[in-house]
Design a protein around this motif. Structure first.
Motif, PDB file in Angstrom:
ATOM      1  N   THR A 107      28.122  59.410  85.595  1.00 17.27           N
ATOM      2  CA  THR A 107      28.411  58.203  84.830  1.00 17.27           C
ATOM      3  C   THR A 107      28.399  58.521  83.334  1.00 17.27           C
ATOM      4  O   THR A 107      27.826  59.523  82.906  1.00 17.27           O
ATOM      5  CB  THR A 107      27.380  57.097  85.115  1.00 17.27           C
ATOM      6  OG1 THR A 107      26.098  57.536  84.652  1.00 17.27           O
ATOM      7  CG2 THR A 107      27.315  56.807  86.593  1.00 17.27           C
ATOM      8  N   LYS A 108      29.022  57.646  82.556  1.00 18.15           N
ATOM      9  CA  LYS A 108      29.103  57.854  81.115  1.00 18.15           C
ATOM     10  C   LYS A 108      28.339  56.791  80.343  1.00 18.15           C
ATOM     11  O   LYS A 108      28.509  56.639  79.140  1.00 18.15           O
ATOM     12  CB  LYS A 108      30.572  57.868  80.672  1.00 18.15           C
ATOM     13  CG  LYS A 108      31.377  59.022  81.262  1.00 18.15           C
ATOM     14  CD  LYS A 108      32.798  59.029  80.741  1.00 18.15           C
ATOM     15  CE  LYS A 108      33.586  60.215  81.309  1.00 18.15           C
ATOM     16  NZ  LYS A 108      34.978  60.250  80.790  1.00 18.15           N
ATOM     17  N   SER A 109      27.493  56.050  81.028  1.00 17.92           N
ATOM     18  CA  SER A 109      26.760  54.982  80.363  1.00 17.92           C
ATOM     19  C   SER A 109      25.771  55.564  79.348  1.00 17.92           C
ATOM     20  O   SER A 109      25.213  56.640  79.541  1.00 17.92           O
ATOM     21  CB  SER A 109      26.017  54.131  81.388  1.00 17.92           C
ATOM     22  OG  SER A 109      25.108  54.928  82.127  1.00 17.92           O
TER      23      SER A 109
ATOM     24  N   ARG B 202      20.692  59.007  78.517  1.00 12.50           N
ATOM     25  CA  ARG B 202      21.830  59.536  77.747  1.00 12.50           C
ATOM     26  C   ARG B 202      21.877  58.733  76.460  1.00 12.50           C
ATOM     27  O   ARG B 202      22.061  57.519  76.492  1.00 12.50           O
ATOM     28  CB  ARG B 202      23.149  59.429  78.512  1.00 12.50           C
ATOM     29  CG  ARG B 202      24.335  60.022  77.731  1.00 12.50           C
ATOM     30  CD  ARG B 202      25.610  60.044  78.537  1.00 12.50           C
ATOM     31  NE  ARG B 202      25.591  61.065  79.567  1.00 12.50           N
ATOM     32  CZ  ARG B 202      25.592  60.799  80.873  1.00 12.50           C
ATOM     33  NH1 ARG B 202      25.607  59.551  81.301  1.00 12.50           N
ATOM     34  NH2 ARG B 202      25.570  61.776  81.741  1.00 12.50           N
TER      35      ARG B 202
ATOM     36  N   ALA C 107      24.699  62.151  74.115  1.00  7.56           N
ATOM     37  CA  ALA C 107      26.060  61.812  74.534  1.00  7.56           C
ATOM     38  C   ALA C 107      27.066  62.656  73.759  1.00  7.56           C
ATOM     39  O   ALA C 107      26.865  62.934  72.572  1.00  7.56           O
ATOM     40  CB  ALA C 107      26.323  60.326  74.283  1.00  7.56           C
TER      41      ALA C 107
END
Length: 207
Positions: free
Chosen positions: A85-87, A118, A143
């Motif tokens: 995930t990129k959260s 992150r 990030a």
């Protein structure tokens, strides 16, 4: 220490300050600051932090002081994110410089960033937010974009976010936001020692 629960991003009223520093010429050696959101309110004045342990999740070093952090450990306790995930669920700093006339900012030199979640290196709490990370080791919790404009694209033109000779998986600048600055030796020099906080005039050696 503030033992309030770790908030989720966007929670209202979840800030829980462990310490606020509003006086000028304050120095801390080997201290620990523990909390989640808004742990260390580095409010105003000139401050020096040496070999300190600073823990938090969201904006855990924030304020509008002019401060030098040397050889400090910055530890995110943001909730882990699911693989793939990129959260984003945290930020190390939120500097509050409101105009270019203010001589304020945070400089981190020879520090180490690790922990969980992150997180961004910083987000622009005020339009002229100024933060520099130099010679700092960054784990993969950072990030790829590195920085955030607090959802105000106008701040991309005014914030000063610099990185200088940092290392580790989180220090890769290839996917940084366009306004992140890769500082050269000359640009980085003003941020690398106690002269950034006029320390030669007031900072006493620790014995």
């Amino acid at each position: 220490m503030n033992v309030a629960p770790i908030p989720s991003p966007g929670d209202i009223g979840a800030q829980a300050v462990a310490i606020r520093i509003g006086g000028d010429q304050a120095a801390f050696w080997g201290c620990g600051f523990f909390g989640a959101q808004d742990t260390l309110h580095d409010d105003r004045g000139r401050h020096y932090f040496k070999e300190c342990f600073i823990q938090g999740s969201i904006d855990f070093i924030f304020g509008n002081a002019r401060s030098l952090y040397e050889d400090c450990w910055l530890v995110s306790m943001a909730n882990p994110v699911a693989p793939g995930t990129k959260s984003i669920n945290g930020a190390v700093t939120a500097h509050g410089r409101a105009s270019k006339e203010e001589n304020t900012g945070f400089a981190f030199v020879n520090c180490t960033i690790g922990g969980t979640g992150r997180v961004w290196l910083g987000r622009a709490w005020r339009p002229f937010s100024r933060v520099v990370f130099a010679l700092t080791t960054m784990s993969d919790i950072i990030a790829p974009e590195g920085w955030n404009d607090f959802n105000d694209p106008a701040r991309d033109q005014t914030a000063f976010y610099g990185e200088y000779n940092c290392t580790g998986a989180g220090a890769n600048m290839s996917m940084r936001v366009p306004y992140a600055l890769r500082l050269n030796d000359t640009q980085a020099a003003p941020f690398l020692n106690v002269s950034f906080i006029d320390g030669d005039q007031w900072l006493q050696p620790y014995v």
